[in-house]
Design a protein around this motif. Structure first.
Motif, PDB file in Angstrom:
ATOM      1  N   ALA A   1      41.905  11.499  -2.670  1.00  0.00           N
ATOM      2  CA  ALA A   1      42.988  12.633  -3.464  1.00  0.00           C
ATOM      3  C   ALA A   1      42.643  13.803  -2.187  1.00  0.00           C
ATOM      4  CB  ALA A   1      43.419  13.376  -4.923  1.00  0.00           C
ATOM      5  N   ARG A   2      41.871  13.548  -1.565  1.00  0.00           N
ATOM      6  CA  ARG A   2      42.056  14.606  -0.023  1.00  0.00           C
ATOM      7  C   ARG A   2      42.497  14.690   1.476  1.00  0.00           C
ATOM      8  NH1 ARG A   2      38.551  18.871  -1.433  1.00  0.00           N
ATOM      9  NH2 ARG A   2      37.547  18.489  -3.171  1.00  0.00           N
ATOM     10  N   VAL A   3      43.171  13.456   1.229  1.00  0.00           N
ATOM     11  CA  VAL A   3      43.762  12.467   2.347  1.00  0.00           C
ATOM     12  C   VAL A   3      44.795  12.956   2.228  1.00  0.00           C
ATOM     13  CG1 VAL A   3      43.238  10.938   3.996  1.00  0.00           C
ATOM     14  CG2 VAL A   3      41.271  12.064   2.949  1.00  0.00           C
ATOM     15  N   LYS A   4      45.830  13.403   2.914  1.00  0.00           N
ATOM     16  CA  LYS A   4      46.857  12.461   2.951  1.00  0.00           C
ATOM     17  C   LYS A   4      47.356  11.486   3.121  1.00  0.00           C
ATOM     18  CE  LYS A   4      51.530  14.601   4.530  1.00  0.00           C
ATOM     19  NZ  LYS A   4      52.023  15.480   3.544  1.00  0.00           N
TER      20      LYS A   4
ATOM     21  N   ALA B   1      47.110   6.456  -2.766  1.00  0.00           N
ATOM     22  CA  ALA B   1      48.277   5.725  -1.893  1.00  0.00           C
ATOM     23  C   ALA B   1      48.114   4.350  -0.927  1.00  0.00           C
ATOM     24  CB  ALA B   1      49.800   6.103  -1.574  1.00  0.00           C
ATOM     25  N   ASP B   2      48.017   4.516  -0.255  1.00  0.00           N
ATOM     26  CA  ASP B   2      47.897   3.710   1.063  1.00  0.00           C
ATOM     27  C   ASP B   2      46.267   2.829  -0.083  1.00  0.00           C
ATOM     28  OD1 ASP B   2      48.978   4.874   2.691  1.00  0.00           O
ATOM     29  OD2 ASP B   2      47.827   6.133   3.160  1.00  0.00           O
ATOM     30  N   ALA B   3      45.340   3.048  -0.483  1.00  0.00           N
ATOM     31  CA  ALA B   3      44.590   2.318  -1.165  1.00  0.00           C
ATOM     32  C   ALA B   3      45.425   1.452  -2.561  1.00  0.00           C
ATOM     33  CB  ALA B   3      43.173   2.991  -1.774  1.00  0.00           C
ATOM     34  N   LEU B   4      46.036   2.249  -2.724  1.00  0.00           N
ATOM     35  CA  LEU B   4      46.881   0.754  -4.013  1.00  0.00           C
ATOM     36  C   LEU B   4      47.449  -0.741  -2.479  1.00  0.00           C
ATOM     37  CD1 LEU B   4      48.320   3.045  -6.220  1.00  0.00           C
ATOM     38  CD2 LEU B   4      46.629   1.195  -6.541  1.00  0.00           C
ATOM     39  N   LYS B   5      48.643   0.583  -1.390  1.00  0.00           N
ATOM     40  CA  LYS B   5      48.671  -0.514  -0.677  1.00  0.00           C
ATOM     41  C   LYS B   5      48.043  -1.664   0.051  1.00  0.00           C
ATOM     42  CE  LYS B   5      51.835   2.741   0.560  1.00  0.00           C
ATOM     43  NZ  LYS B   5      53.037   3.682   1.663  1.00  0.00           N
ATOM     44  N   LYS B   6      46.741  -1.820   0.304  1.00  0.00           N
ATOM     45  CA  LYS B   6      46.147  -1.896   0.751  1.00  0.00           C
ATOM     46  C   LYS B   6      44.915  -3.416  -0.014  1.00  0.00           C
ATOM     47  CE  LYS B   6      47.111  -1.435   5.280  1.00  0.00           C
ATOM     48  NZ  LYS B   6      48.305  -2.513   6.217  1.00  0.00           N
TER      49      LYS B   6
END
Length: 676
Positions: A625-628, A595-600
């Protein structure tokens, strides 16, 4: 070939026993030793890597002196020791012994380390550090609650019917524990992992619960409220052995719904877990060290510890709270964490003035005298200490630095003189463990290469040069007397037979199993203390376990919480430089959620800039996916030459108790780099 039984002395839970085989003084083979019931399958990849580590072409085996251009050249041992002796003598004469900094890490365990303290005591003292980077908030939390820090035998966990691995990743950091956890699973036990990351341990669990980093206390207190409100607490156990329960019960204000807001865990999942815990029958809670490396770390451990306490899961087989087991520390006059705490009277002739967690600010706050000489051994402070930018500046300001090391670490590279450190096979020693119950003898099985000598000999030779009269009675034995000194050192402690110890690992007679089975608690009340006046008096925290959000240091606007976990391929900053390790591990990368990768706008392999108000570093990103979501993960101990330097981003702050380091409070942001 000759065969020996030996032990790994590194700062690791397992303290593995293994067999080594030698030819002409060189270790050529490593095999398991089944007699240690905690580690019957032998060492992990790091232990096996000793075959490379001890004989690596990169190992430092001669003294080195820094040249004006920053490079090093080889000098003889006699010349190196004469230079060091002259600088130490001059600093003491002009500024007093406290102008010398004696910095020791935890990279090598054993009674031989006592000799360093003996030398500096004869020197007249030195300036030293207090606190610890690893685990003291948790140690103090357990000590305040239970009176002592111990747990059941490692293999007893196979008797549990439910295991909660709370913030611990033993599949990487304590691989032998997984042997006993798997036996428990085969016996029908349910394994729950509570961790913001999906670790490799979580892959082998029945359930994974992923709270937001630093919110574990809120989760634990909500679970405790469910257990108490539903009448599931063990009131007979509580009435007999627990102090402060009524105050604790009435203090619980975090409901499952409130905990959901704080932790991100659904209230229904919190309720289900609490009910399952209370009905487990035999519950073992295993807490890791990372979750107490926050400004709320001690209170977090106190909060989690309430779960086995209020359910009566203490002092029985298959039950307990496994944080650390110090029962093998029978040779220590003062056990951890008390040994970490400064005391101006008992510390004499030393000046314990620099906190480990805030080394940079603490160093520059020193007055009368300032540091003229720094001596560093068993540690790599430039890589490992929080606020490493200030640490580097502090050491740069010291006119003369000595580092004892096996490899050219970030700290060794700052030295004026480097002395080669002994290897694991090159001196006898006696080692304890903070997980398994054994005391172990580590024989000398190999010949030191080059001009390597044990640190005990370095101190003896320096003491002779400086007219300190080393030898019998001084605690600084001559090389030929070292083995006798070691046997004398252990001869005054009861609980084992010395002749047996040199043959195999031993469990001291003092070991209590199950831990606390006698229901004797070394607390002021003589009971388990949920209410602790000492917690308030010593550390200024609430007498009851409580949840306080981790301090963001004014950077709550930054989107990521930084975590720096240990990984299976290294012990902090050790082992990662070895070829055998590099062949089976990926290059270090900054892990973020999908999710954070998509945002960034990031994908794995992209170069990123990681920054906060303290500075910035660069590296490659790994999307997983292992990271929250909201977490940024990079392993600790990565050298600068490997793309490390993460600790320059970490605010040097202490935990709420124990003088630990609050590594994981740090917040940061990231930015994609298009040019570099």
């Amino acid at each position: 070939m000759k065969e020996f039984v030996t032990v790994c002395p590194r700062n690791c839970y397992s303290t593995c026993t293994f067999r080594v085989f030698t030819e002409e003084g060189r270790v050529v083979r490593i095999l398991p030793y089944e007699g240690n019931l905690a580690t019957p399958e032998g060492p992990c990849i790091k232990g096996l890597a000793y075959l490379e580590r001890e004989y690596s072409a990169d190992r430092l085996i001669y003294p080195l002196k820094k040249q004006p251009d920053g490079s090093f050249f080889r000098i003889g041992t006699d010349e190196a020791l004469c230079i060091i002796a002259d600088r130490l003598t001059a600093a003491r004469a002009k500024h007093g012994p406290h102008s010398v900094l004696f910095y020791k890490g935890s990279g090598y365990s054993g009674l031989s380390n006592d000799i360093a303290g003996n030398f500096w005591r004869h020197f007249g003292g030195a300036t030293t550090t207090y606190g610890n980077l690893c685990w003291p908030a948790g140690l103090e939390a357990v000590r305040l609650t239970m009176g002592e820090v111990k747990h059941n035998l490692p293999w007893d966990i196979a008797n549990a019917s439910m295991i909660i691995l709370w913030g611990k990743n033993p599949a990487e950091t304590n691989v032998q524990e997984m042997i006993h956890i798997e036996k428990a699973r085969q016996n029908g036990a349910r394994v729950v992992v509570i961790d913001p990351r999906r670790t490799v341990t979580a892959d082998r669990a029945d359930m994974l619960i992923r709270p937001r980093p630093g919110t574990d206390a809120a989760l634990a207190l909500a679970m405790a409220k469910v257990i108490i409100d539903r009448g599931l607490a063990d009131r007979d156990f509580i009435d007999r052995y627990v102090s402060g329960f009524e105050q604790f019960a009435s203090s619980l204000q975090i409901t499952p719904d409130k905990a959901q807001e704080i932790t991100g865990i659904p209230a229904s999942a919190i309720i289900d877990l609490a009910v399952a815990v209370a009905g487990a029958g035999r519950l073992t809670v295993v807490a890791g060290y990372g979750l107490q490396r926050y400004t709320n770390g001690g209170q977090t451990i106190r909060s989690i510890l309430t779960i086995p306490v209020i359910t009566g899961m203490i002092g029985k087989p298959g039950c307990g709270f496994n944080f650390a087991n110090l029962q093998s520390y029978i040779f220590d006059e003062i056990k951890e964490p008390l040994s970490y705490y400064p005391d101006p009277e008992s510390d004499r002739p030393f000046r314990r003035a620099i906190p480990m967690a805030t080394f940079g600010p603490g160093f520059f706050a020193l007055k009368d005298p300032a540091i003229e000489v720094a001596w560093i051994e068993r540690g790599n402070p430039v890589t490992q200490l929080p606020g490493s930018g200030e640490v580097r500046k502090a050491l740069e300001s010291v006119p003369f630095k000595v580092v004892i090391e096996q490899f050219m670490t970030d700290s060794a590279a700052m030295a004026d003189i480097i002395l080669p450190a002994k290897g694991i096979f090159e001196q006898a020693d006696v080692v304890g463990s903070y997980w398994n119950p054994y005391i172990q003898y580590k024989p000398k099985v190999g010949t030191p290469p080059g001009e390597v000598m044990p640190e005990s000999e370095i101190y003896w030779r320096l003491a002779k040069l400086m007219g300190m009269n080393p030898g019998p009675g001084s605690g600084i034995p001559a090389p030929e007397d070292y083995d006798s000194w070691l046997m004398e050192r252990i001869s005054h402690t009861s609980g084992f037979i010395r002749e047996e110890l040199v043959q195999k690992p031993l469990i001291p007679e003092q070991n209590e199993h199950p831990a606390y089975a006698g229901m004797k608690f070394n607390t002021p009340s003589g009971k388990i203390e949920l209410w602790s006046d000492r917690a308030a008096e010593l550390w200024g925290v609430h007498p009851l376990p409580s949840y306080d959000p981790p301090d963001d240091y004014g950077e709550s606007h930054l989107p990521f919480r930084l975590m720096t976990p240990n990984i299976g391929s290294r012990i902090h900053s050790q082992f990662g430089n070895l070829g055998v390790i590099r062949t089976v591990t990926d290059d270090p990368a900054w892990e973020i959620s999908v999710a954070d990768a998509l945002k960034k706008g990031l994908k794995s392999g992209d170069r990123i800039r990681i920054f906060n108000s303290r500075g910035e570093v660069t590296g490659r990103v790994r999307v997983t996916a292992r990271v929250k979501e909201g977490s940024l993960v990079f392993p600790n101990g990565i050298w600068l030459s490997e793309g490390g330097g993460i600790n320059r981003l970490i605010e040097p702050r202490e935990t709420d108790m124990g003088h630990g380091a609050a590594f994981h409070n740090t917040r940061a942001d990231i930015q994609k780099l298009t040019k570099w």
